[in-house]
Write a protein that holds these residues in place. Structure first.
Motif, PDB file in Angstrom:
ATOM      1  N   LEU A 252       0.820  -1.212   0.000  1.00 32.82           N
ATOM      2  CA  LEU A 252       0.000   0.000   0.000  1.00 32.82           C
ATOM      3  C   LEU A 252       0.856   1.265   0.000  1.00 32.82           C
ATOM      4  O   LEU A 252       0.357   2.358   0.206  1.00 32.82           O
ATOM      5  CB  LEU A 252      -0.934  -0.008   1.217  1.00 32.82           C
ATOM      6  CG  LEU A 252      -1.882  -1.208   1.284  1.00 32.82           C
ATOM      7  CD1 LEU A 252      -2.637  -1.232   2.597  1.00 32.82           C
ATOM      8  CD2 LEU A 252      -2.856  -1.195   0.113  1.00 32.82           C
ATOM      9  N   SER A 377      -4.783  -4.895  -4.668  1.00 27.11           N
ATOM     10  CA  SER A 377      -4.086  -3.841  -3.931  1.00 27.11           C
ATOM     11  C   SER A 377      -2.770  -3.447  -4.595  1.00 27.11           C
ATOM     12  O   SER A 377      -2.227  -2.377  -4.340  1.00 27.11           O
ATOM     13  CB  SER A 377      -3.797  -4.282  -2.485  1.00 27.11           C
ATOM     14  OG  SER A 377      -4.984  -4.680  -1.856  1.00 27.11           O
ATOM     15  N   GLY A 379      -2.522  -3.365  -7.928  1.00 31.62           N
ATOM     16  CA  GLY A 379      -2.862  -2.814  -9.256  1.00 31.62           C
ATOM     17  C   GLY A 379      -2.562  -3.763 -10.395  1.00 31.62           C
ATOM     18  O   GLY A 379      -2.363  -3.330 -11.530  1.00 31.62           O
ATOM     19  N   ASN A 439      -6.391   0.448 -16.384  1.00 28.06           N
ATOM     20  CA  ASN A 439      -6.785   1.681 -15.682  1.00 28.06           C
ATOM     21  C   ASN A 439      -7.663   1.361 -14.481  1.00 28.06           C
ATOM     22  O   ASN A 439      -7.526   1.952 -13.415  1.00 28.06           O
ATOM     23  CB  ASN A 439      -7.556   2.619 -16.622  1.00 28.06           C
ATOM     24  CG  ASN A 439      -6.611   3.256 -17.624  1.00 28.06           C
ATOM     25  OD1 ASN A 439      -5.392   3.247 -17.438  1.00 28.06           O
ATOM     26  ND2 ASN A 439      -7.160   3.772 -18.718  1.00 28.06           N
ATOM     27  N   ILE A 442      -5.590   0.114 -11.655  1.00 26.39           N
ATOM     28  CA  ILE A 442      -4.896   1.203 -10.941  1.00 26.39           C
ATOM     29  C   ILE A 442      -5.875   1.942 -10.022  1.00 26.39           C
ATOM     30  O   ILE A 442      -5.551   2.293  -8.886  1.00 26.39           O
ATOM     31  CB  ILE A 442      -4.201   2.147 -11.952  1.00 26.39           C
ATOM     32  CG1 ILE A 442      -3.033   1.391 -12.600  1.00 26.39           C
ATOM     33  CG2 ILE A 442      -3.711   3.436 -11.300  1.00 26.39           C
ATOM     34  CD1 ILE A 442      -2.457   2.032 -13.826  1.00 26.39           C
ATOM     35  N   GLU A 443      -7.100   2.118 -10.528  1.00 24.07           N
ATOM     36  CA  GLU A 443      -8.134   2.773  -9.711  1.00 24.07           C
ATOM     37  C   GLU A 443      -8.426   1.965  -8.436  1.00 24.07           C
ATOM     38  O   GLU A 443      -8.516   2.510  -7.344  1.00 24.07           O
ATOM     39  CB  GLU A 443      -9.408   2.812 -10.560  1.00 24.07           C
ATOM     40  CG  GLU A 443     -10.372   3.922 -10.261  1.00 24.07           C
ATOM     41  CD  GLU A 443     -11.572   3.800 -11.218  1.00 24.07           C
ATOM     42  OE1 GLU A 443     -12.643   3.409 -10.746  1.00 24.07           O
ATOM     43  OE2 GLU A 443     -11.401   4.043 -12.436  1.00 24.07           O
ATOM     44  N   LYS A 445      -6.470  -0.138  -6.945  1.00 26.18           N
ATOM     45  CA  LYS A 445      -5.293  -0.069  -6.062  1.00 26.18           C
ATOM     46  C   LYS A 445      -5.336   1.229  -5.242  1.00 26.18           C
ATOM     47  O   LYS A 445      -5.037   1.231  -4.053  1.00 26.18           O
ATOM     48  CB  LYS A 445      -4.028  -0.110  -6.936  1.00 26.18           C
ATOM     49  CG  LYS A 445      -2.749   0.162  -6.195  1.00 26.18           C
ATOM     50  CD  LYS A 445      -1.578   0.223  -7.138  1.00 26.18           C
ATOM     51  CE  LYS A 445      -0.372   0.779  -6.413  1.00 26.18           C
ATOM     52  NZ  LYS A 445       0.865   0.462  -7.043  1.00 26.18           N
ATOM     53  N   GLU A 446      -5.720   2.309  -5.897  1.00 27.36           N
ATOM     54  CA  GLU A 446      -5.770   3.598  -5.220  1.00 27.36           C
ATOM     55  C   GLU A 446      -6.810   3.563  -4.091  1.00 27.36           C
ATOM     56  O   GLU A 446      -6.586   4.083  -3.003  1.00 27.36           O
ATOM     57  CB  GLU A 446      -6.097   4.671  -6.282  1.00 27.36           C
ATOM     58  CG  GLU A 446      -5.931   6.105  -5.850  1.00 27.36           C
ATOM     59  CD  GLU A 446      -4.593   6.429  -5.192  1.00 27.36           C
ATOM     60  OE1 GLU A 446      -3.611   5.687  -5.381  1.00 27.36           O
ATOM     61  OE2 GLU A 446      -4.548   7.429  -4.437  1.00 27.36           O
ATOM     62  N   ILE A 447      -7.936   2.899  -4.360  1.00 19.67           N
ATOM     63  CA  ILE A 447      -8.973   2.768  -3.312  1.00 19.67           C
ATOM     64  C   ILE A 447      -8.385   1.982  -2.136  1.00 19.67           C
ATOM     65  O   ILE A 447      -8.584   2.331  -0.974  1.00 19.67           O
ATOM     66  CB  ILE A 447     -10.230   2.044  -3.869  1.00 19.67           C
ATOM     67  CG1 ILE A 447     -10.892   2.902  -4.945  1.00 19.67           C
ATOM     68  CG2 ILE A 447     -11.219   1.717  -2.748  1.00 19.67           C
ATOM     69  CD1 ILE A 447     -12.035   2.204  -5.676  1.00 19.67           C
ATOM     70  N   ARG A 449      -5.272   1.740  -1.248  1.00 22.20           N
ATOM     71  CA  ARG A 449      -4.275   2.539  -0.540  1.00 22.20           C
ATOM     72  C   ARG A 449      -4.948   3.501   0.451  1.00 22.20           C
ATOM     73  O   ARG A 449      -4.508   3.670   1.575  1.00 22.20           O
ATOM     74  CB  ARG A 449      -3.426   3.321  -1.555  1.00 22.20           C
ATOM     75  CG  ARG A 449      -2.148   3.898  -0.989  1.00 22.20           C
ATOM     76  CD  ARG A 449      -1.466   4.838  -1.960  1.00 22.20           C
ATOM     77  NE  ARG A 449      -2.281   5.964  -2.371  1.00 22.20           N
ATOM     78  CZ  ARG A 449      -2.579   7.016  -1.614  1.00 22.20           C
ATOM     79  NH1 ARG A 449      -2.120   7.087  -0.379  1.00 22.20           N
ATOM     80  NH2 ARG A 449      -3.339   8.001  -2.075  1.00 22.20           N
ATOM     81  N   LYS A 450      -6.069   4.077   0.006  1.00 23.67           N
ATOM     82  CA  LYS A 450      -6.732   5.081   0.851  1.00 23.67           C
ATOM     83  C   LYS A 450      -7.477   4.451   2.029  1.00 23.67           C
ATOM     84  O   LYS A 450      -7.706   5.112   3.035  1.00 23.67           O
ATOM     85  CB  LYS A 450      -7.732   5.883   0.011  1.00 23.67           C
ATOM     86  CG  LYS A 450      -7.056   6.871  -0.925  1.00 23.67           C
ATOM     87  CD  LYS A 450      -8.110   7.687  -1.637  1.00 23.67           C
ATOM     88  CE  LYS A 450      -7.469   8.685  -2.594  1.00 23.67           C
ATOM     89  NZ  LYS A 450      -8.388   9.013  -3.690  1.00 23.67           N
TER      90      LYS A 450
END
Ligand code: UDP
Length: 478
Positions: A252, A377, A379, A439, A442-443, A445-447, A449-450
């Motif tokens: 993360l 997680s 991506g 894409n 990647i989206e 993965k970003e969720i 991370r947050k």
């Protein structure tokens, strides 16, 4: 009045690879909140920790840097250390229910004399063994669900008779359930199906009953944003605390470099050097977790598809346990020579390190939930090759809800064809939707991370759980 600093919990975990990893990772998250964690598991884990994980001692308050503050406690499940539990699940479950359960109960009872435990967190396999003991000891129970909320929802709705279900003998029957895409029976977790061994179905029946009775919290290794509608749909039935993704912090992007995993086999780290020499987004990673054993036809078809694809690949083929070597499948003769240095086959790897390597293009997976969570997680787009248990449902979610992968089409009880495997590889790496899938990955993965940073949805759920523990403890003592 108790405070968070005084909170101690016990996590009781089955010794399988797919349960021990999320257990360790959840323990680390709780420790970061100031909670004391004792992990209770079987001596098999102790044995594998010592053999394959650079651990020199598993005494309580283990000194290894990775699990500094976790207190480990072990009991015998009644079977010898080299017994193949994955292959002989019925014997294993029976032994756990008898000798294992007795040993576990006396260990937990003794531990409860040494510390004021606020909660016992249990995985589904051990829930029935713990329930009555927890009542006797007056310790509340939480339940750690190591699958998506979707499979919890489907199973709970079925085993607790909440919704009506079609004939489960017909894989093409359809059902609409709240918060989920339209499903066919073939997408259901196989432990719901009448053809599944009764002893395993019983675990699910018991689990649903426990959730209606003395389980106070259902903690799921998922993220609210990944499964929002499904999580909401459970709020009036059996509310779910979303506390995932249970992955190592480095995935993360957090500072911690350590891999929070426990290898049950010897990981071949040379594959990381091999990946270092491959271009970015060029390698297909193939692994089917710790339980699945491929049939010879399945190995042959994957090998042929990989050969035809002309892509680089890293393939994990788990070794047989001592004494079972003669049942091992073989790679087709000449396969490694014909793929001419673009392929590497290993017996086990540090999967999270592999998944976070820039050389990875995609992951062909059995859709075990840990592998899926780790890949999402990181991506990395997925090719779903589901076998059983929760895997068909997860494959469906990947395609219909997450949009970060494709899945192999094949009939129930059949082996995916070479052409179908090739089709999926082409689609995910070079097809017209490849960019969109990447894409989406990647989206997602970003969720992920947050979710676990301070104030993220999972971080808040963990905080809420710890606050609930304090509250419940103060209430019980008032
Ligand atoms: N795993 C690993 N190395 C491998 C293959 C798998 O470390 O070569 C780990 C993986 O990271 C995951 C676990 O094994 O944490 C497998 O869990 P999953 O739920 O995906 O599948 P299961 O083994 O329960 O079928």
């Amino acid at each position: 009045m108790a405070t968070i600093e005084e909170v101690s919990v016990m996590i009781v975990s089955n010794a399988s690879q797919g349960h021990i990893n999320p257990t360790l990772r959840f323990a680390k998250r709780l420790i970061s909140k100031g909670v004391h964690v004792t992990i209770v598991t079987t001596q098999l884990v102790r044995d594998r920790m010592l053999k394959y994980n650079n651990v020199t001692s598993t005494n309580t308050n283990s000194q290894n840097s990775q699990n500094k503050q976790i207190q480990f406690e072990f009991f015998s499940d009644g079977l010898s250390l080299d017994f193949d539990r994955e292959k002989n699940t019925e014997i294993f479950i029976n032994s756990m229910r008898t000798t294992g359960s007795k040993n576990m109960s006396s260990l937990i009872t003794n531990l409860a004399k040494t510390r004021d435990y606020y909660c016992i967190i249990v995985d589904p396999v051990l829930l029935t063994n713990i329930q009555n003991l927890a009542i006797q000891l007056e310790i509340p129970v939480a339940f750690l669900w190591m699958q998506p909320c979707a499979t919890f929802s489907i199973s709970y709705r079925y085993f607790s008779n909440i919704n009506s279900f079609p004939n489960l003998d017909d894989p093409n029957e359809k059902v609409e359930l709240p918060g989920l895409p339209l499903l066919k029976v073939r997408d259901f977790p196989t432990y719901m199906l009448p053809s599944f061994p009764q002893h395993n179905r019983q675990i699910m029946v018991d689990m649903c009953q426990a959730c209606d009775n003395n389980v106070k919290w259902v903690l799921a290794n998922t993220i609210y944003e990944w499964e929002e509608e499904c999580v909401k749909s459970m709020s009036n039935l059996s509310p779910v605390y979303t506390i995932g993704p249970l992955v190592s912090e480095f995935i993360l992007g957090e500072n911690e470099k350590n891999n929070v995993s426990m290898n049950m086999w010897n990981a071949e780290d040379s594959c990381i050097d091999w990946l270092d020499n491959k271009p970015n987004s060029s390698v297909i990673y193939i692994a089917f977790g710790s339980i699945i054993e491929l049939k010879q036809k399945e190995v042959d078809n994957i090998a042929m598809a990989l050969k035809n694809s002309k892509k680089s690949f890293l393939w994990v083929i788990k070794p047989k346990l001592k004494g079972y070597e003669k049942d091992a499948t073989k790679l087709p003769i000449g396969f490694l020579e014909e793929t001419n240095g673009r392929g590497l086959v290993v017996t086990w790897c540090q999967q999270e390190k592999v998944l976070s390597h820039p050389a990875l293009a995609c992951f062909m997976t059995h859709c075990g939930w840990n592998s899926t969570v780790e890949s999402v997680s990181s991506g990395v787009p997925l090719i779903g090759y589901p076998f059983w248990l929760d895997q068909p449902t997860i494959a469906k979610i990947i395609v219909k809800e997450f949009g970060n992968g494709v899945t192999l089409n094949f009939e129930v009880n059949e082996v995916p064809s070479v052409e179908e495997i090739e089709r999926c590889i082409k689609e995910i790496m070079d097809g017209p939707n490849a960019k969109e899938i990447k894409n989406k990955a990647i989206e997602m993965k970003e969720i992920a991370r947050k979710a676990l940073v301070e104030g993220g949805s999972s971080d808040k759920s963990i905080d809420q759980f710890v606050k609930d523990l304090v509250h419940a403890h103060n209430f019980a003592r008032a």
